[in-house]
Write a protein that holds these residues in place. Structure first.
Motif, short mmCIF file in Angstrom:
data_model
loop_
_atom_site.label_atom_id
_atom_site.label_comp_id
_atom_site.label_asym_id
_atom_site.label_seq_id
_atom_site.Cartn_x
_atom_site.Cartn_y
_atom_site.Cartn_z
N LEU A 100 0.89 -1.23 -0.04
CA LEU A 100 0.05 -0.11 0.01
C LEU A 100 0.61 1.29 0.10
O LEU A 100 1.48 1.46 0.93
N LYS A 101 0.74 2.08 -0.96
CA LYS A 101 1.71 3.12 -1.14
C LYS A 101 0.93 4.66 -1.12
O LYS A 101 1.58 5.69 -0.90
N LYS A 102 -0.38 4.71 -1.43
CA LYS A 102 -1.19 5.64 -1.25
C LYS A 102 -2.31 5.47 -0.84
O LYS A 102 -2.98 4.50 -1.20
N LEU A 103 -2.92 6.56 0.01
CA LEU A 103 -4.41 6.61 0.60
C LEU A 103 -5.13 7.77 -0.04
O LEU A 103 -4.35 8.36 -0.74
N TYR A 104 -6.20 8.00 0.56
CA TYR A 104 -7.13 9.27 0.06
C TYR A 104 -6.55 10.37 0.68
O TYR A 104 -6.16 10.52 1.76
N GLY A 105 -6.19 11.20 -0.25
CA GLY A 105 -5.41 12.57 0.12
C GLY A 105 -4.15 12.32 0.84
O GLY A 105 -3.52 11.85 0.44
N GLU A 106 -4.27 12.99 2.26
CA GLU A 106 -3.11 12.95 3.09
C GLU A 106 -3.24 11.82 4.13
O GLU A 106 -2.60 11.75 5.05
N ASP A 107 -4.10 11.00 3.83
CA ASP A 107 -4.32 9.95 4.75
C ASP A 107 -3.15 8.94 5.06
O ASP A 107 -2.86 8.49 3.93
N LYS A 146 -14.00 21.31 -14.02
CA LYS A 146 -13.86 22.08 -12.87
C LYS A 146 -12.76 21.92 -12.16
O LYS A 146 -12.24 22.98 -11.53
N SER A 147 -11.79 20.94 -12.26
CA SER A 147 -10.61 20.93 -11.79
C SER A 147 -9.88 22.15 -12.48
O SER A 147 -9.03 22.72 -11.77
N PHE A 148 -9.77 22.17 -13.72
CA PHE A 148 -9.07 22.85 -14.52
C PHE A 148 -9.49 24.48 -14.21
O PHE A 148 -8.89 25.55 -14.22
N VAL A 149 -10.91 24.79 -14.03
CA VAL A 149 -11.52 26.11 -13.70
C VAL A 149 -10.91 26.44 -12.26
O VAL A 149 -10.62 27.71 -12.05
N LYS A 150 -10.83 25.47 -11.38
CA LYS A 150 -10.27 26.04 -10.06
C LYS A 150 -8.97 26.47 -10.24
O LYS A 150 -8.53 27.56 -9.77
N LYS A 188 -6.00 17.18 -11.69
CA LYS A 188 -7.09 16.64 -12.17
C LYS A 188 -7.49 15.32 -12.01
O LYS A 188 -8.41 14.58 -11.83
N ASN A 189 -6.12 14.27 -12.80
CA ASN A 189 -6.49 12.84 -12.85
C ASN A 189 -6.53 12.44 -11.38
O ASN A 189 -7.25 11.34 -11.09
N SER A 190 -5.77 13.20 -10.24
CA SER A 190 -6.07 12.42 -8.98
C SER A 190 -7.40 12.65 -8.37
O SER A 190 -7.99 12.00 -7.59
N VAL A 191 -7.98 13.76 -8.75
CA VAL A 191 -9.52 14.37 -8.37
C VAL A 191 -10.45 13.18 -9.00
O VAL A 191 -11.27 12.52 -8.40
#
Length: 566
Positions: free
Chosen positions: A6-13, A151-155, A187-190
């Motif tokens: 396990l290398k990554k979880l949601y956000g900074e979890d 919308k990720s781009f819009v932000k 964007k890809n992460s979102v």
């Protein structure tokens, strides 16, 4: 033997609780397949494998707390995803054959976009045994190449705009620059997090998801074949949710490499210096403001008499003023005739306006001329399903039922209103009717959100429509320039506009253009849907200081009693 770590979880979890485990020893998995559902304080999501191979051991248990660095499973013959892509045909497991399955279900849903997956969850909530078939990616256009990534781009664009004028707020910043590759990665992460969340929900509601192209063999029998499964699905009811695809003008040069749709432009990692957008509707205008903010020279060519043709003139005027201030060039009543390649890789767009030919040269061309329903995704004739009078969508009634009473159609393929939230609600209506309820679709109060700058949101009847129908109506407007929070934010462009009936004492429609418009429209949607007496709304207390106070002031203005505007 390879361990999956396990290398990554949601956000900074850093840790999460193991939900449903989706693998077992003996399973053949591919890179990108789901391993287990995880639950953290920030949400539910799907943990996917970065390897292909055969599972020899599962090293976690449901309910266990797992941390980054923990081992999840062991694989035999593991290969990484990059190797899978390089091989061209994916990882092969010797002579392994697809697993044959005969499946009987209550409802089979073809298409896992915002209509299909919502229909699947709603039907499962009502006790149905549901199979969801998706040929590409769960979440469809909306989550993968439409609403959410845009919308990720819009932000990013809005944040960059604010940073460029930070001196107005007493903050001095320098060396500001756009990193489009990093914007695309975010964007890809979102998208990945949201799609993982939907995978989790489908698993939670025990919806069986089958990846692959659905083929209608005969009425109520669907087959799906891929490298993992060879399924025959017999279903009592079918919901068609095959969505739509970007349209392209049938003109010379529309197939050149420099001509993109919304799908390709969202994957670019280098920002073009110049961009020509064919089409001044919602998609075209959103991308115009995004890439203008990124420093791109943007030109819009629109066939109709105006951009955003479904909006009222006073709304369009503000956007045209914003385009002029930003240097976005708009040509309306203009017909694109050809796109030619030029030495150096640039494109030349030829269009006619006022009987004169014009030429615009740019690095890239975005084709934003609407979307075509995927009517050929399945054989509708086998299902005895008819098209509408225009032949551009599946014919449905208010229950979302087609000419075949056991088949329903929702979303863009029905082509009534091509909006993700309409597809989702149609999915709920279809699912409920499949399960014996009497649910009906109403399109009287469908909100629309346009993420330009400033934002636009509309619902119900426009002033333009009220004039066309000859309806007796009144208009109340309140400008954001008279709103305290808008002033403090430095976003004073725009207004709240209400179309009302004095006879019925209700609001017929609303348009909001300004800060937070796309969020403010929700309350107005409720009141229009329920024909709330606006005299009662005048006594609702709105928090101060908020932009929502502008809605209250517009309501007070119906009877000429606005407090902060004369």
């Amino acid at each position: 033997m390879t361990e999956i770590i396990l290398k990554k979880l949601y956000g900074e979890d850093k840790q999460a609780k193991v939900g449903k485990i989706l693998i077992k020893p003996g399973d053949l998995i591919k890179a990108g397949d789901g391993l287990f559902n995880a639950e953290s304080t920030k949400g539910n999501f799907l943990v996917k494998s970065e390897y292909s191979g055969e599972v020899t051991a599962v090293l976690i248990e449901e309910g266990q707390t797992i941390k980054i660095g923990n081992a999840i499973a062991k694989l035999e013959g593991a290969q990484k995803s990059a190797a899978d892509k390089k091989s061209g045909s994916g990882y092969s497991f010797g002579l392994a054959k697809p697993k044959k399955e005969d499946i009987q279900c209550d409802i089979a849903i073809i298409g896992g976009g915002p209509g299909g997956y919502v229909a699947a969850i709603r039907a499962a909530q009502l006790g149905a045994n549901v199979v969801l078939i998706e040929a590409d990616k769960i979440g469809g256009t909306c989550l993968n190449t439409g609403c959410i990534p845009t919308k990720s781009f819009v932000k990013s664009a809005h944040l960059f705009d604010e940073m460029k004028r930070s001196a107005d707020f007493g903050i001095h910043a320098s060396d500001l620059a756009i990193d489009l590759a990093a914007i695309v990665n975010r964007k890809n992460s979102v998208v990945s997090n949201l799609v993982g969340g939907i995978d989790y929900l489908l698993t939670k509601w025990q919806v069986k998801v089958i990846r692959g192209k659905a083929v209608i063999e005969k009425d109520s029998v669907i087959t799906v074949k891929n490298d993992k499964v060879d399924a025959v699905i017999k279903s009592d009811k079918i919901i068609i949710a095959t969505g739509s695809s970007p349209a392209k003008l049938p003109i010379p040069g529309s197939d050149l490499p420099v001509v993109m749709t919304n799908e390709e432009i969202l994957a670019m990692t280098d920002c073009p210096q110049s961009l020509t957008i064919v089409g001044g509707g919602v998609i075209g205008m959103e991308f115009a403001f995004i890439f203008n903010a990124f420093g791109c020279d943007v030109t819009i060519v629109e066939f109709l008499d105006n951009i955003l043709c479904n909006c009222d003139e006073d709304v369009i005027d503000i956007i045209l003023d914003a385009c002029e201030a930003r240097g976005i060039k708009c040509y309306t009543s203009a017909c694109v005739e050809a796109i030619d390649g030029e030495e150096g890789g640039k494109a030349v767009v030829t269009f006619k306006k006022d009987d004169q030919k014009h030429f615009v040269v740019s690095d890239k061309v975005l084709m934003a001329v609407g979307r075509r329903p995927n009517l050929n995704a399945i054989d509708l004739s086998v299902l005895n399903v008819s098209l509408n009078q225009r032949g551009n969508g599946v014919l449905v009634d208010e229950h979302m039922a087609t000419s075949n009473p056991n088949v329903y159609a929702i979303g863009d393929v029905a082509n009534i209103i091509q909006l993700a939230h309409v597809a989702s609600h149609q999915g709920i209506v279809a699912a409920e009717n499949c399960m014996g309820k009497d649910s009906k679709m109403s399109y009287d109060a469908v909100p629309s959100a346009i993420f330009v700058s400033p934002e636009i949101a509309t619902v119900g009847m426009s002033e333009k429509k009220a004039k066309e129908t000859g309806l007796a109506y009144g208009v109340s407007k309140f400008p954001f320039s008279a709103n305290g929070k808008a002033l403090s934010q430095g976003e004073t462009e725009g207004f709240v506009k209400l179309i009302y009936s004095e006879d019925e004492k209700c609001i017929l429609g609303a348009a909001v253009i300004g800060p937070g418009a796309t969020d403010l429209i929700a309350g107005l949607t409720y009141h229009i849907e329920n024909k709330t007496d606006y005299r009662k709304l005048q006594h609702t207390i709105y928090a101060h200081p908020t932009t929502a106070e502008s809605v209250h002031e517009a309501i007070l203005g119906i009877t000429g009693e606005a407090i902060h505007f004369a």
